[in-house]
Design an enzyme around this catalytic site. Structure first.
Site, PDB file in Angstrom:
ATOM      1  N   ASP A 133       0.848  -1.229   0.110  1.00  0.00           N
ATOM      2  CA  ASP A 133      -0.071   0.032  -0.043  1.00  0.00           C
ATOM      3  C   ASP A 133       0.898   1.455  -0.050  1.00  0.00           C
ATOM      4  O   ASP A 133       0.417   2.450  -0.258  1.00  0.00           O
ATOM      5  CB  ASP A 133      -0.963  -0.021   1.300  1.00  0.00           C
ATOM      6  CG  ASP A 133      -0.051   0.231   2.555  1.00  0.00           C
ATOM      7  OD1 ASP A 133       1.201  -0.075   2.423  1.00  0.00           O
ATOM      8  OD2 ASP A 133      -0.737  -0.048   3.560  1.00  0.00           O
ATOM      9  N   HIS A 134       2.127   1.429   0.305  1.00  0.00           N
ATOM     10  CA  HIS A 134       3.018   2.462   0.488  1.00  0.00           C
ATOM     11  C   HIS A 134       3.689   2.871  -0.595  1.00  0.00           C
ATOM     12  O   HIS A 134       4.229   4.073  -0.686  1.00  0.00           O
ATOM     13  CB  HIS A 134       3.879   2.265   1.687  1.00  0.00           C
ATOM     14  CG  HIS A 134       3.370   2.464   3.083  1.00  0.00           C
ATOM     15  ND1 HIS A 134       2.343   1.848   3.565  1.00  0.00           N
ATOM     16  CD2 HIS A 134       3.913   3.359   4.009  1.00  0.00           C
ATOM     17  CE1 HIS A 134       2.164   2.389   4.588  1.00  0.00           C
ATOM     18  NE2 HIS A 134       3.141   3.305   5.124  1.00  0.00           N
ATOM     19  N   ASP A 198       3.379  -0.627  11.616  1.00  0.00           N
ATOM     20  CA  ASP A 198       2.834   0.818  11.047  1.00  0.00           C
ATOM     21  C   ASP A 198       2.329   1.273  12.483  1.00  0.00           C
ATOM     22  O   ASP A 198       1.601   0.664  13.242  1.00  0.00           O
ATOM     23  CB  ASP A 198       1.759   0.621  10.060  1.00  0.00           C
ATOM     24  CG  ASP A 198       1.672   2.144   9.628  1.00  0.00           C
ATOM     25  OD1 ASP A 198       2.003   2.419   8.321  1.00  0.00           O
ATOM     26  OD2 ASP A 198       0.947   2.981  10.055  1.00  0.00           O
ATOM     27  N   ARG A 491      -2.181  12.642   9.841  1.00  0.00           N
ATOM     28  CA  ARG A 491      -0.755  13.006  10.142  1.00  0.00           C
ATOM     29  C   ARG A 491      -0.296  14.256   9.445  1.00  0.00           C
ATOM     30  O   ARG A 491      -0.566  14.125   8.267  1.00  0.00           O
ATOM     31  CB  ARG A 491       0.409  12.056  10.126  1.00  0.00           C
ATOM     32  CG  ARG A 491       1.792  12.348  10.769  1.00  0.00           C
ATOM     33  CD  ARG A 491       2.458  10.768  11.250  1.00  0.00           C
ATOM     34  NE  ARG A 491       1.909  10.260  12.604  1.00  0.00           N
ATOM     35  CZ  ARG A 491       1.992   9.158  12.741  1.00  0.00           C
ATOM     36  NH1 ARG A 491       2.885   8.531  12.146  1.00  0.00           N
ATOM     37  NH2 ARG A 491       1.567   8.562  13.840  1.00  0.00           N
ATOM     38  N   SER A 686       5.566   7.844  13.047  1.00  0.00           N
ATOM     39  CA  SER A 686       5.458   6.326  12.280  1.00  0.00           C
ATOM     40  C   SER A 686       6.471   5.491  13.215  1.00  0.00           C
ATOM     41  O   SER A 686       7.541   5.737  13.767  1.00  0.00           O
ATOM     42  CB  SER A 686       5.808   6.417  10.732  1.00  0.00           C
ATOM     43  OG  SER A 686       5.027   7.413  10.020  1.00  0.00           O
ATOM     44  N   ARG A 688       8.574   3.817  12.079  1.00  0.00           N
ATOM     45  CA  ARG A 688       9.275   3.386  10.861  1.00  0.00           C
ATOM     46  C   ARG A 688      10.798   2.928  11.928  1.00  0.00           C
ATOM     47  O   ARG A 688      11.520   3.699  12.223  1.00  0.00           O
ATOM     48  CB  ARG A 688       9.618   4.884  10.326  1.00  0.00           C
ATOM     49  CG  ARG A 688      10.431   4.803   8.910  1.00  0.00           C
ATOM     50  CD  ARG A 688      10.201   6.020   8.198  1.00  0.00           C
ATOM     51  NE  ARG A 688       8.772   6.243   7.960  1.00  0.00           N
ATOM     52  CZ  ARG A 688       8.259   7.549   7.712  1.00  0.00           C
ATOM     53  NH1 ARG A 688       8.963   8.526   7.566  1.00  0.00           N
ATOM     54  NH2 ARG A 688       6.879   7.730   7.630  1.00  0.00           N
TER      55      ARG A 688
END
Length: 799
Positions: A133-134, A198, A491, A686, A688
């Site tokens: 999806d990213h 995520d 965000r 995030s 991340r």
């Protein structure tokens, strides 16, 4: 990887029927034998819950505690160690948990799978899924963007699909949908515990799951079957009463709460919603609220199981799951243990309590540059003028993982139809992002998409797109040009959406975004203001009206975008080219030395907000998520140097100027380890893990700051970086770039399983020396990870 076509999926090795059966089996929604037996997921939950009640005899538990504690690997060890016999668990106990499943999006899945591969296991220990999806850029529209995205990222999608086949992981192809929406539709069930790579994974808390956003190393722990550790969260109760008024949406609940709590207010807490107002909200509205709990730093958020939950399970073709939940809540326990109810015990206590009367709430708009700067709509016009924010709106964007529900979209549809009758079109660019193929296909079936396109809206692919920085603007707004956009996203950090640090993103509900897109103005209030129609009349939007869900169940959409499910196969070769610029196998990090760290240098002293976007930017850098050396070139490249005010500037010991990643690489090559000094909530945003991996790869051994965001602090420890906070925040002002630093007590603390104090001995060029006392949250397991060099090093040895 076979070509992913829009119309068909040729070459599939398994029949659709098996795929559908497999996905429902893994989601634990399968039919089970008649009689008193529970489905396996609920049988396991029941057994653990019975043990929890035995250990915590008589204690009243919140909903979050019941689910969380019922996933403990060893109930007594976690709940009775250093907790005064179980009376002081929150904020004290180290919970070792066994999640039910792991969900990964394509950007983070690359590194998670590369780490998992190092453990040499034939399959994952728990069910898992990959969601592409990213990596799809939003530009021209769904079909063109999807084809371009597949072409550009074919190598990464090949890798992800081959790994999914090798290890028996569900694979959702590009265009299938955003991870959080897809998980809500297919995997979330009341009482489950899931990890997601995520930060917005708590979206599934709307369906009464404990779902926690984590980094890839955390995911690997669960994937290899090791218990996953979490400091027992405190519980923030939010009591909802009343009912939302016409222009107010569930999004406004969390926008308002973010304003009350700030981006740090939920750190160390689970947010649990309860009260009579809960029953008035749709399931997808509850998911929206949980989704944005990430913006207040919460570990996760959760709602009780309601009638809306059951309706959603039926609408998503999971009627059996609704029956299972009902059976479980009435399943007889032992003589001392009442049945598990998907709500808090009567009289359960919260560490903090906030009350929100939904009837008194008004629409809110949050931003710019931070999701907690909350302004009521009635005051937004005067705020825009007083702050000198742009009054012209350049774009309105709705959808995303946060607000793409059927309810959201049909409420907007009612506004578009009213505007069409008045002859009005949006005055600003208007983009729509469906959250999943299921949503998109159902909206197409019911005519909603046609309403969007007839209004001039651009429907983007079922992917993250502009929300995650994957947006090629078509309006000529160049980098450096101040402008305003309104989005229904979650965000809005500086530069996040389009790479332009001067784009101000204001967060609002889809209804408010849509109204302002028609006005082309940030000062428009659709509740009180009118627009002039082409024939000179005054038009005021009627209050939005929508449907909670479709009148008939959701449709699944295109066959080419359905999940690929398969048992693990050791014969599948994982697709990584040795010459790839996108993917690279991992080399283990070095272990901790046999003494305290000496001779570290401060690479840079950072001021202001330092998010994971700051440390490891997304957007075009997403293409290097699977190649640690390449993506490390963006490390801290938007950080502000506290001593010079410059962005992405650092100075070597000889006074020469470099970018921050250039100097880090230079010191790495010279064998000079380093540390970073920063302010509050370091690593906000995030989940991340690259924001921890990259500094570690370049030579970082310590981050010392005023406070950390939860996920990032854990990510650092998992990669062998020691996170420390100042015992006295004033010491931030005493340390500068280039200072030499030795640790005092760190080696002993690590070998004592996290017990003991750590100080930093700072040596200035002037010859001055002083000690800086620090605090840490290193547990026994964390100490083991750091000593081994990383969690992966330890896991690889232990499996």
């Amino acid at each position: 990887m076979r070509s992913i076509e829009l119309a068909s999926r040729s070459g599939s090795t398994l029949k659709r029927a098996f795929q559908a059966q497999h996905i429902r089996r893994i989601a634990a929604t399968r039919h089970h034998s008649t009689g008193s037996l529970l489905p396996p997921t609920y049988q396991k939950l029941h057994n653990k819950y019975t043990e929890v009640r035995r250990v915590l005899d008589g204690q009243r538990l919140t909903l979050a505690e019941k689910i969380l504690y019922s996933h403990l690997n060893n109930v007594e060890e976690s709940l009775l160690s250093n907790t005064a016999g179980g009376r002081d668990i929150r904020g004290k106990a180290n919970l070792k948990l066994n999640p039910d499943r792991v969900n990964m999006q394509d950007a983070s899945a690359q590194m998670a799978l590369l780490q998992f591969m190092s453990c040499n296991l034939p399959q994952t220990a728990v069910p898992a899924s990959i969601h592409c999806d990213h990596l799809i850029v939003g530009e021209r529209g769904a079909e063109d963007d999807l084809l371009a995205g597949i072409k550009t990222n074919q190598e990464v999608f090949d890798f992800l699909e081959s790994a999914a086949k090798r290890y028996g992981i569900d694979f959702w192809p590009p265009g299938a949908g955003i991870i959080h929406q897809t998980v809500l539709e297919n995997y979330a069930l009341p009482g489950l515990m899931m990890l997601g790579t995520d930060s917005h994974s708590p979206n599934a808390g709307g369906l009464c799951t404990v779902t926690i956003g984590v980094g890839g190393a955390d995911a690997v722990e669960a994937l290899v079957g090791a218990p996953w550790e979490l400091k027992a969260p405190k519980i923030l109760g939010v009591r909802l009463s009343g009912q939302l008024n016409d222009w107010v949406s569930p999004k406004d609940v969390i926008l308002h709460l973010a304003g009350l709590l700030t981006v740090r207010g939920g750190t160390g807490y689970i947010v649990e919603y309860f009260g009579p107002g809960v029953e008035t909200l749709s399931l997808t509205g509850q998911a929206t609220i949980c989704n944005m709990g990430a913006e207040i730093g919460a570990t996760t958020s959760i709602f009780p199981y309601t009638e809306a939950s059951a309706r959603y399970l039926h609408a998503t073709r999971r009627a059996q799951a609704a029956k299972d939940a009902e059976v479980f809540q009435n399943f007889p326990g032992s003589t001392k243990v009442a049945p598990f109810q998907f709500k808090a015990d009567e009289g359960a206590q919260y560490d903090e309590l906030i009350e929100i009367n939904l009837s008194e709430l008004e629409p809110h708009i949050n931003g710019p540059f931070t999701p907690d700067l909350s302004t009521p709509l009635s005051k937004f016009k005067e705020t825009v003028k007083s702050e000198n924010w742009p009054e012209k709106l350049s774009a309105g964007l709705i959808g995303s993982c946060t607000n793409s529900s059927y309810e959201d979209m049909t409420r907007v549809e009612s506004m578009l139809k009213a505007a069409e009758e008045a002859g009005l079109k949006p005055a600003a660019d208007f983009y729509i992002t469906p959250g999943s193929e299921q949503i998109r296909a159902t909206l197409e079936r019911d005519g909603t998409l046609e309403t969007f396109t007839e209004a001039g809206g651009i429907v983007l692919s079922n992917a993250c797109g502009p929300c995650i920085g994957q947006w090629k603007r078509q309006d000529g707004v160049e980098k450096g040009t101040p402008n305003a956009i309104l989005t229904s996203y979650n965000r809005n950090f500086r530069g996040r959406n389009d790479g332009n640090p001067d784009t101000m993103n204001f967060l609002a509900s889809p209804e408010i975004v849509t109204a302002m897109a028609f006005a082309g103005s940030t000062t428009f209030n659709p509740i009180t203001d009118s627009l002039t129609t082409p024939d000179g009349k005054q038009f005021r939007f009627p209050a939005p009206q929508g449907l909670e869900g479709p009148e008939t169940p959701f449709v699944e959409g295109k066959d080419s975008l359905k999940v690929l499910s398969q048992p693990p196969s050791a014969n599948v070769e994982i697709a990584i080219s040795p010459s790839s610029e996108r993917l690279a196998l991992l080399d283990p990090f070095d272990s901790f030395p046999s003494s305290d760290l000496t001779g570290l240098r401060v690479l840079v002293k950072v001021t202001g907000k330092c998010t994971t976007d700051t440390i490891s930017a997304a957007g075009p850098w997403l293409k290097y998520k699977g190649h640690l050396p390449n993506i490390s070139a963006n490390t801290l490249n938007t950080a502000v140097n506290a001593e010079t005010g410059e962005v992405n500037a650092a100075y070597d010991l000889d006074g020469s100027k470099h970018t921050i990643p250039e100097l880090a690489r230079r010191w790495k090559e010279a064998g000079r380890p380093w540390l970073i000094v920063a302010e509050h909530n370091y690593g906000e945003g995030s989940a991340r893990e690259h924001a921890a991996l990259q500094p570690r790869y370049l030579g970082a051994r310590i981050i010392v700051c005023k406070s950390f965001a939860r996920i990032h602090e854990t990510n650092l420890k998992k990669q062998g970086v020691v996170p420390l906070t100042f015992a006295d925040e004033k010491d931030y002002d005493r340390i500068g770039a280039g200072d030499e630093v030795d640790t005092v007590g760190l080696h002993e603390m690590l070998h004592s399983g996290g017990q003991g104090e750590v100080s930093l001995r700072v040596k200035k060029e002037t010859g001055e020396e002083f000690l800086v006392p620090t605090k840490h949250a290193v547990s026994k397991d964390h100490a083991g990870f750091i000593l081994a060099g990383s969690a992966l090093n330890m896991l690889a040895k232990g499996v």
